[in-house]
Design a protein around this motif. Structure first.
Motif, PDB file in Angstrom:
ATOM      1  N   LEU A  50       0.750  -1.121  -0.043  1.00  0.00           N
ATOM      2  CA  LEU A  50      -0.056   0.158  -0.185  1.00  0.00           C
ATOM      3  C   LEU A  50       0.923   1.318  -0.084  1.00  0.00           C
ATOM      4  CD1 LEU A  50      -2.915  -0.631   2.257  1.00  0.00           C
ATOM      5  CD2 LEU A  50      -3.098  -0.003  -0.030  1.00  0.00           C
ATOM      6  N   ARG A  85      -6.279  -3.339  -0.699  1.00  0.00           N
ATOM      7  CA  ARG A  85      -7.328  -3.325   0.313  1.00  0.00           C
ATOM      8  C   ARG A  85      -8.326  -4.494   0.243  1.00  0.00           C
ATOM      9  NH1 ARG A  85      -6.488   2.371  -0.316  1.00  0.00           N
ATOM     10  NH2 ARG A  85      -8.440   2.316  -1.725  1.00  0.00           N
ATOM     11  N   ARG A 143      -8.741  -7.811   2.669  1.00  0.00           N
ATOM     12  CA  ARG A 143     -10.054  -8.386   3.501  1.00  0.00           C
ATOM     13  C   ARG A 143     -10.185  -9.641   2.961  1.00  0.00           C
ATOM     14  NH1 ARG A 143     -11.611  -2.908   1.525  1.00  0.00           N
ATOM     15  NH2 ARG A 143     -12.499  -3.912  -0.440  1.00  0.00           N
TER      16      ARG A 143
END
Length: 60
Positions: A9, A22, A26
């Motif tokens: 990131l 992201r 998850r």
């Protein structure tokens, strides 16, 4: 694993790549039982249910 995604990131150049990272974070969290941690119980995976099922027919 989380550390690798966080590092990715920091190097993400555009919002599309950051969103993809992201999303994958998850997915890994859910795969490792993230929702079960909140309730204080362990979730049994489908694979475990299949291999430990006494009602499963035996193969010849």
């Amino acid at each position: 694993m989380r550390r690798h995604f966080l590092l990715a990131l920091t190097f993400a150049q555009d919002e599309d790549l950051a969103a993809n990272i992201r999303y994958r974070m998850r997915r890994v969290h859910l795969h490792r039982g993230g929702p079960a941690e909140a309730g204080g119980r362990r979730v049994t995976t489908p694979r475990t249910l299949i291999t430990r099922s006494p009602a499963a027919p035996s193969r010849p």
